[in-house]
Design an enzyme around this catalytic site. Sequence first.
Site, PDB file in Angstrom:
ATOM      1  N   LYS A  28       2.940   3.355  -5.741  1.00 25.96           N
ATOM      2  CA  LYS A  28       2.370   2.356  -6.656  1.00 25.96           C
ATOM      3  C   LYS A  28       3.403   1.852  -7.654  1.00 25.96           C
ATOM      4  CE  LYS A  28      -0.805   3.364  -4.019  1.00 25.96           C
ATOM      5  NZ  LYS A  28      -0.827   2.575  -2.755  1.00 25.96           N
ATOM      6  N   ASP A  59      -3.167  -3.096  -2.529  1.00 26.96           N
ATOM      7  CA  ASP A  59      -4.225  -2.086  -2.593  1.00 26.96           C
ATOM      8  C   ASP A  59      -4.058  -1.249  -3.869  1.00 26.96           C
ATOM      9  OD1 ASP A  59      -5.230   0.846  -0.678  1.00 26.96           O
ATOM     10  OD2 ASP A  59      -6.440  -0.599  -1.804  1.00 26.96           O
ATOM     11  N   ASN A  60      -5.136  -0.623  -4.317  1.00 23.21           N
ATOM     12  CA  ASN A  60      -5.086   0.395  -5.388  1.00 23.21           C
ATOM     13  C   ASN A  60      -4.647  -0.101  -6.755  1.00 23.21           C
ATOM     14  OD1 ASN A  60      -3.628   2.018  -2.714  1.00 23.21           O
ATOM     15  ND2 ASN A  60      -5.669   2.625  -3.441  1.00 23.21           N
ATOM     16  N   GLU A 103     -11.433   4.029  -1.439  1.00 25.56           N
ATOM     17  CA  GLU A 103     -11.909   4.318  -0.081  1.00 25.56           C
ATOM     18  C   GLU A 103     -12.814   5.551  -0.038  1.00 25.56           C
ATOM     19  OE1 GLU A 103      -8.759   3.592  -0.863  1.00 25.56           O
ATOM     20  OE2 GLU A 103      -7.363   5.130  -0.253  1.00 25.56           O
ATOM     21  N   ASP A 111       0.840  -1.207   0.000  1.00 22.15           N
ATOM     22  CA  ASP A 111       0.000   0.000   0.000  1.00 22.15           C
ATOM     23  C   ASP A 111       0.868   1.247   0.000  1.00 22.15           C
ATOM     24  OD1 ASP A 111      -2.596   1.407   2.154  1.00 22.15           O
ATOM     25  OD2 ASP A 111      -2.353   1.428  -0.023  1.00 22.15           O
TER      26      ASP A 111
HETATM   27  O1  76G Z   1      -0.285   6.955  -2.749  1.00 19.19           O
HETATM   28  C1  76G Z   1      -0.935   6.201  -2.043  1.00 19.19           C
HETATM   29  N1  76G Z   1      -0.348   5.492  -1.064  1.00 19.19           N
HETATM   30  C2  76G Z   1       1.105   5.530  -0.871  1.00 19.19           C
HETATM   31  C3  76G Z   1       1.618   6.750  -0.118  1.00 19.19           C
HETATM   32  C4  76G Z   1       3.127   6.673  -0.095  1.00 19.19           C
HETATM   33  C5  76G Z   1       3.673   6.347   1.258  1.00 19.19           C
HETATM   34  C6  76G Z   1       4.861   5.499   1.232  1.00 19.19           C
HETATM   35  C7  76G Z   1       5.189   4.577   2.173  1.00 19.19           C
HETATM   36  C8  76G Z   1       6.424   3.928   1.945  1.00 19.19           C
HETATM   37  C9  76G Z   1       7.065   2.976   2.758  1.00 19.19           C
HETATM   38  C10 76G Z   1       8.301   2.489   2.389  1.00 19.19           C
HETATM   39  N2  76G Z   1       8.912   2.898   1.254  1.00 19.19           N
HETATM   40  C11 76G Z   1       8.307   3.805   0.460  1.00 19.19           C
HETATM   41  C12 76G Z   1       7.055   4.334   0.812  1.00 19.19           C
HETATM   42  S1  76G Z   1       6.079   5.519   0.027  1.00 19.19           S
HETATM   43  C13 76G Z   1      -2.418   6.101  -2.203  1.00 19.19           C
HETATM   44  C14 76G Z   1      -3.084   7.060  -2.979  1.00 19.19           C
HETATM   45  C15 76G Z   1      -4.476   7.003  -3.146  1.00 19.19           C
HETATM   46  C16 76G Z   1      -5.179   8.030  -3.960  1.00 19.19           C
HETATM   47  C17 76G Z   1      -6.241   7.657  -4.786  1.00 19.19           C
HETATM   48  C18 76G Z   1      -6.911   8.609  -5.546  1.00 19.19           C
HETATM   49  C19 76G Z   1      -6.520   9.937  -5.489  1.00 19.19           C
HETATM   50  F1  76G Z   1      -7.176  10.867  -6.209  1.00 19.19           F
HETATM   51  C20 76G Z   1      -5.451  10.323  -4.675  1.00 19.19           C
HETATM   52  C21 76G Z   1      -4.785   9.370  -3.918  1.00 19.19           C
HETATM   53  C22 76G Z   1      -5.213   5.980  -2.535  1.00 19.19           C
HETATM   54  C23 76G Z   1      -4.557   5.026  -1.781  1.00 19.19           C
HETATM   55  O2  76G Z   1      -5.250   4.019  -1.174  1.00 19.19           O
HETATM   56  C24 76G Z   1      -3.168   5.065  -1.617  1.00 19.19           C
HETATM   57  O3  76G Z   1      -2.579   4.073  -0.888  1.00 19.19           O
HETATM   58 MG    MG Z   2      -3.973   2.472  -0.554  1.00 15.95          MG
END
Ligand code: 76G
Ligand code: MG
Length: 214
Positions: free
Chosen positions: A144, A169-170, A199, A141
């Site tokens: 992506k 996810d996603n 979500e 998660d």
């Molecule tokens: O980017 C998303 N999730 C990742 C955040 C990046 C955090 C990280 C953790 C980590 C740990 C270790 N190494 C590297 C990393 S990088 C995310 C985005 C949307 C979304 C959907 C539609 C939209 F219009 C706008 C956002 C929905 C979701 O469910 C998501 O999970």
């Molecule tokens: Mg997600």
Amino acid sequence: TQSTRPQRILGAVQQNATRGDPRSVVRAIDQYCRNQEWAMNVGDEKGCILDSVVSEVNPATVLELGTYCGYSTVRIASLLPPHAKLITLEFNPEFAVIARQVIAWAGLEDKIQLVEGASGDLIPKMKEQFGVETFDLVFLDHWKDRYLPDTKLMEECGLLRKGSVLLADNVICPGTPDYLEFVRSSPRYESQYFKSHLEYTKVEDGLEKSVFLG
Ligand SMILES: O=C(NCCCCc1cc2ccncc2s1)c1cc(-c2ccc(F)cc2)cc(O)c1O
Ligand SMILES: [Mg+2]
């Protein structure tokens, strides 16, 4: 000074959830994000699918890539057997600070180890630094475009065994096309798509469950 969205989510937990009651923490976050402001938790609809996969796998070791505020961390850990362990990786220190407090409010510190850093750096250190053999379940998660390289990295580092389950996810929104193509075409994975919604919205999204065949 202006609060951040993660800080407001923590506030909703502290105001509406009962200390030591993980499901009340999950419910408080879902109510806040559905009624006040959207946030990128896996959410209640996909969360039910996550619950069913966790219960089916009944994992002793779990890796979560992407903690955010700890919603799915708490949701998964609340279903684990007594001595099971969940390691969750978070890149953003501000998210990690909030997630630690959400995890503490749920009373799940003993089951969860939150590690700050990038998945690409931390995955190769899992065995030596965290005493991990293999993961029974991995919940993807995070970024992506890291799902595919990190899956290949976990294979290379011997962190997956015959039967390890990857749950991503996603896979539709924002989407992980290269990962989907890989797990669905590789003879070393048995994949299944669980159609759902992004979500707290009506936008299509889903979870992909992929069993590593060794
Ligand atoms: O980017 C998303 N999730 C990742 C955040 C990046 C955090 C990280 C953790 C980590 C740990 C270790 N190494 C590297 C990393 S990088 C995310 C985005 C949307 C979304 C959907 C539609 C939209 F219009 C706008 C956002 C929905 C979701 O469910 C998501 O999970
Ligand atoms: Mg997600």
